[in-house]
Design an enzyme around this catalytic site. Structure first.
Site, PDB file in Angstrom:
ATOM      1  N   LEU A 129       0.876  -1.173   0.000  1.00 30.91           N
ATOM      2  CA  LEU A 129       0.000   0.000   0.000  1.00 30.91           C
ATOM      3  C   LEU A 129       0.915   1.225   0.000  1.00 30.91           C
ATOM      4  O   LEU A 129       2.020   1.173   0.564  1.00 30.91           O
ATOM      5  CB  LEU A 129      -0.895   0.012   1.244  1.00 30.91           C
ATOM      6  CG  LEU A 129      -1.943  -1.099   1.362  1.00 30.91           C
ATOM      7  CD1 LEU A 129      -2.674  -0.993   2.701  1.00 30.91           C
ATOM      8  CD2 LEU A 129      -2.937  -1.038   0.210  1.00 30.91           C
ATOM      9  N   ASP A 130       0.451   2.298  -0.596  1.00 31.16           N
ATOM     10  CA  ASP A 130       1.248   3.530  -0.564  1.00 31.16           C
ATOM     11  C   ASP A 130       1.460   3.951   0.889  1.00 31.16           C
ATOM     12  O   ASP A 130       0.660   3.609   1.770  1.00 31.16           O
ATOM     13  CB  ASP A 130       0.512   4.664  -1.299  1.00 31.16           C
ATOM     14  CG  ASP A 130       0.326   4.364  -2.771  1.00 31.16           C
ATOM     15  OD1 ASP A 130       1.094   3.553  -3.315  1.00 31.16           O
ATOM     16  OD2 ASP A 130      -0.598   4.944  -3.375  1.00 31.16           O
TER      17      ASP A 130
END
Ligand code: URA
Length: 266
Positions: A129-130
């Site tokens: 995930l960012d």
């Protein structure tokens, strides 16, 4: 100058074609949850590990299927169960897939919380995930499950909820539903629900870099905040931020549509 005709090359046949590939020794111990891989290497070098009754000091030694491993004289079962942890990633921590790079990553938060019976495994993050994305991030000791859950071929949906700048409505998000062109190729049609003018739910079955943000950005709805709520039918629900829970076998089988190491071989 005339060139000699090239000899036809024999087809490349893997030594293990059609047979189960052996693991190497340190990895087999780590997969079994006996010791994390780095500690397994040290234990092997120290002569604490036997394979079929003989001390083996090379951590890359192959472990043939069915071999009997012992650590400090105690048998180690190589039939490691698949474990999956559902972790609630907070904003601001990196979701590294490499366990060794722990500082500032999700591993730094997760590993100290694990109970003793789960510390011996080598944990892999299932995708990324960012850094500013929050929500559900899975971890597993089974690298085949990582491949399964992250491959677009598995069509496992990942559901995100974006808070957007701008005003969302059905007409605006229609291109996402149709399947839109992105600069790295066409995106598959997404399932999209406009919850309200600022909140859009997007389910995708791929996991390309910044995919949801790029899709929403392309229709004039830049993302202010992004949260992953579900992977397959595993929901984040009430796991507190920074916390985790262990999934049940049924959740792994049905929620992630994962049949197990052997049956999931390509
Ligand atoms: N899509 C994004 O844009 N960011 C993420 O972190 C995950 C999916």
């Amino acid at each position: 100058m005339s060139r000699k005709p090239e000899k036809p090359k024999p087809p490349r046949v893997s030594r293990w074609e059609g047979r189960e590939k052996p693991d190497w020794l340190s990895r087999a111990l780590a997969r079994a949850g006996a010791l994390p891989q780095a500690e397994a290497e040290a234990a092997i070098q120290a002569g604490r590990v036997t394979v079929n009754g003989r001390v083996v000091r090379m951590h890359l030694a192959p472990v043939p299927p069915g071999a009997v491993l012992r650590l400090d004289g105690k048998p180690v079962s190589t039939e490691a169960p698949t474990h999956v942890l559902a972790f609630h990633k907070p904003a601001g921590v990196l979701s590294s897939t490499v366990r060794q790079h722990r500082v500032g990553t999700v591993f730094e938060l997760l590993l100290p919380q694990l109970p003793d019976e789960l510390t011996g495994f080598t944990w892999h993050a299932v995708g990324r995930l960012d850094v500013d994305t929050t929500g559900l991030l899975l971890f597993t000791n089974d690298d085949k499950l990582v491949a399964h859950a992250t491959s677009p071929d598995s069509h496992l949906p990942k559901r995100y909820v974006a808070t957007v700048f701008g005003v969302a409505d059905d007409a605006k998000v229609e291109p996402l539903r149709q399947g839109m062109a992105l600069d790295d190729g066409p995106a598959r049609p997404a399932e999209v629900r406009v919850r309200d003018a600022r909140t859009v739910e997007v389910s995708i079955t791929e996991g390309r870099h910044h995919q949801v943000k790029r899709m929403l950005g392309a229709v004039g709805l830049p993302t202010q905040a992004l949260r992953r709520e579900a992977v397959g039918s595993i929901e984040l629900q009430d796991i507190p931020e920074g916390g985790f829970r262990l999934l049940t076998e049924a959740e792994v089988r049905e929620g992630l549509r994962y049949a197990g190491r052997e049956r999931s071989e390509p």
